[in-house]
Design a protein around this motif. Structure first.
Motif, PDB file in Angstrom:
ATOM      1  N   GLY A   8     -79.146-108.400 -17.988  1.00  0.00           N
ATOM      2  CA  GLY A   8     -80.098-109.247 -18.690  1.00  0.00           C
ATOM      3  C   GLY A   8     -80.088-110.656 -18.096  1.00  0.00           C
ATOM      4  N   PRO A   9     -80.901-111.578 -18.607  1.00  0.00           N
ATOM      5  CA  PRO A   9     -81.867-111.359 -19.680  1.00  0.00           C
ATOM      6  C   PRO A   9     -83.025-110.431 -19.284  1.00  0.00           C
ATOM      7  CG  PRO A   9     -81.594-113.724 -19.207  1.00  0.00           C
ATOM      8  CD  PRO A   9     -80.875-112.981 -18.153  1.00  0.00           C
ATOM      9  N   CYS A  10     -83.420-110.405 -17.998  1.00  0.00           N
ATOM     10  CA  CYS A  10     -84.603-109.634 -17.619  1.00  0.00           C
ATOM     11  C   CYS A  10     -84.278-108.139 -17.599  1.00  0.00           C
ATOM     12  CB  CYS A  10     -85.098-110.081 -16.247  1.00  0.00           C
ATOM     13  SG  CYS A  10     -86.523-109.148 -15.670  1.00  0.00           S
ATOM     14  N   HIS A  11     -85.205-107.333 -18.108  1.00  0.00           N
ATOM     15  CA  HIS A  11     -85.018-105.876 -18.137  1.00  0.00           C
ATOM     16  C   HIS A  11     -85.981-105.157 -17.199  1.00  0.00           C
ATOM     17  CE1 HIS A  11     -82.158-105.423 -21.542  1.00  0.00           C
ATOM     18  NE2 HIS A  11     -82.582-106.660 -21.778  1.00  0.00           N
ATOM     19  N   ALA A  12     -86.631-105.894 -16.315  1.00  0.00           N
ATOM     20  CA  ALA A  12     -87.560-105.250 -15.377  1.00  0.00           C
ATOM     21  C   ALA A  12     -86.775-104.470 -14.327  1.00  0.00           C
ATOM     22  CB  ALA A  12     -88.430-106.308 -14.697  1.00  0.00           C
ATOM     23  N   VAL A  13     -87.485-103.586 -13.607  1.00  0.00           N
ATOM     24  CA  VAL A  13     -86.867-102.865 -12.491  1.00  0.00           C
ATOM     25  C   VAL A  13     -87.510-103.315 -11.185  1.00  0.00           C
ATOM     26  CG1 VAL A  13     -86.333-100.827 -13.874  1.00  0.00           C
ATOM     27  CG2 VAL A  13     -88.507-100.924 -12.631  1.00  0.00           C
ATOM     28  N   HIS A  14     -86.807-103.070 -10.090  1.00  0.00           N
ATOM     29  CA  HIS A  14     -87.410-103.355  -8.786  1.00  0.00           C
ATOM     30  C   HIS A  14     -88.349-102.208  -8.430  1.00  0.00           C
ATOM     31  CE1 HIS A  14     -88.079-104.536  -4.715  1.00  0.00           C
ATOM     32  NE2 HIS A  14     -87.381-105.645  -4.905  1.00  0.00           N
ATOM     33  N   PRO A  15     -89.577-102.531  -8.002  1.00  0.00           N
ATOM     34  CA  PRO A  15     -90.559-101.459  -7.791  1.00  0.00           C
ATOM     35  C   PRO A  15     -90.435-100.726  -6.454  1.00  0.00           C
ATOM     36  CG  PRO A  15     -91.610-103.654  -7.923  1.00  0.00           C
ATOM     37  CD  PRO A  15     -90.141-103.878  -7.828  1.00  0.00           C
ATOM     38  N   SER A  16     -89.560-101.160  -5.571  1.00  0.00           N
ATOM     39  CA  SER A  16     -89.553-100.628  -4.197  1.00  0.00           C
ATOM     40  C   SER A  16     -88.986 -99.219  -4.092  1.00  0.00           C
ATOM     41  CB  SER A  16     -88.733-101.560  -3.299  1.00  0.00           C
ATOM     42  OG  SER A  16     -88.480-100.944  -2.056  1.00  0.00           O
TER      43      SER A  16
END
Ligand SMILES: Cc1cc2nc3c(=O)[nH]c(=O)nc-3n(C[C@H](O)[C@H](O)[C@H](O)COP(=O)(O)OP(=O)(O)OC[C@H]3O[C@@H](n4cnc5c(N)ncnc54)[C@H](O)[C@@H]3O)c2cc1C
Length: 321
Positions: A152-160
């Motif tokens: 965290g704090p961010c819960h995004a994933v890497h798109p690659s």
């Protein structure tokens, strides 16, 4: 879209000089950056085009099995290059699975690694952590495509897609800046990505990825990339997996779509996979153990099942016995 100037860099010194200007950013194929500018989540003043740098479009295969992939090599080149297909099949497969033919014909490996997350809160310009707020809106919101592993704090994933393949191949990146050239592991490139409000990489403002360096141990063996998507094509991975049984017998396994950077599975699982001779119960147990530290949110628990399914399949394919 905010006004900007375009600078076509002629060599590395010219590129780093241009990137030294306030709010100047590197430009690869522009497939992510220009969209981000239109979405108003990126407001650069200068785009520094790296595609004409000497060697930027070259894939150089060395006799010892290693390779240097210039930053502006496109996904389509990686997917179809005979030497890459023969030596680093997992990377070619990952590149072939990126988006659409049009995106693969434009998107570069440097831009693919440095592309921004696809989180809808971030892309929608909402006040999330990556847009300058204190909190991650996905944590208690629409988190179907978000991370299983994050501090965290961010819960995004890497798109690659290529990131998972490059992780099992233990590739590094050559980074060029005003102070010269340095080499970073992928872990070092993405260190602290979820805590970094302004980007995902540790690149300095005047730095860019000048090449991806593939080590000799990456060549050959048994390697593959698999990707699960919500739609059959033209989509980002919900979960993906890259695996490599090296010629020396060592095994590397990495997951994609589950974190904001490289995600190798626990080394004890790779060691058991290297030994092989696994029956169905052992394979089930290893796949479960690999996801022991996963922390699903309200809507993305299905990713744990997807990862375990990919792991079970991979452990069977990797077994040498
Ligand atoms: C509809 C759609 C579907 C997609 N599907 C997939 C998919 O399935 N899998 C996948 O992997 N990707 C996917 N992508 C992402 C696509 O592959 C990326 O847009 C592309 O790889 C980015 O490459 P680019 O060269 O166009 O980067 P750009 O758009 O030029 O740049 C992207 C970012 O990287 C920075 N950058 C560019 N080059 C460098 C460099 N050499 N060093 C440091 N920073 C740099 C830029 O400043 C910018 O911030 C998709 C994109 C779209 C729009």
């Amino acid at each position: 879209m905010h006004p900007f100037t375009y600078h076509q860099a002629t060599d590395a010194a010219d590129a780093t000089r241009a990137l030294g200007a306030p709010a100047a950013v590197p430009l690869g194929g522009g497939t992510d950056l220009l969209v981000a500018m239109k979405e108003d989540i990126a407001r650069p003043t200068t785009l520094v085009d790296l595609r004409r740098l000497p060697g930027a479009r070259d894939i150089v295969l060395h006799d010892d099995g290693s390779a240097r992939i210039g930053c502006a090599v496109r996904m389509a080149d990686l997917a179809t290059h005979a030497g890459v297909l023969e030596r680093y099949a997992s990377l070619a497969q990952a590149a072939a699975s990126v988006g659409t033919p049009q995106l693969r014909a434009m998107g570069t490996i440097g831009g693919n690694l440095a592309q921004r997350p696809r989180c809808w809160y971030f892309r929608g310009g909402l006040p999330c952590f990556k847009n300058g707020s204190a909190d991650c809106l996905a944590e208690r919101g629409e988190n179907h495509y978000h991370a299983l592993f994050t501090p965290g704090p961010c819960h995004a994933v890497h798109p690659s897609d290529p990131l998972a393949a490059l992780t099992v191949l233990e590739a590094t990146v050559e980074v060029t800046g005003a102070a010269g050239t340095r080499t970073l592991t992928l872990d070092a490139l993405f260190a602290g990505a979820a805590r970094n409000a302004s980007g995902e990489t540790t690149l300095g403002a005047d730095e860019f990825i000048s090449a991806v360096l593939v080590p000799a141990t990456a060549m050959g063996g048994n390697q593959f990339y698999e990707k699960l998507m919500q739609r059959g094509a033209w989509d980002f991975a919900t979960v993906s997996l890259a695996a490599h049984r090296r010629i020396d017998g060592g095994v590397r396994i990495a997951l994609g779509g589950v974190s904001l950077g490289p995600c190798r599975v626990n080394s004890s699982i790779e060691e058991d996979a290297a030994t092989g001779g696994l029956d169905d119960d052992s394979i089930d147990a290893l796949a479960e153990r690999a996801m022991y530290d996963a922390r699903p949110l309200e809507h993305n628990g299905y990713k744990v099942w997807q990862a375990q399914a990919l792991l079970r399949r991979a452990l069977r394919r990797l077994d040498p016995t």
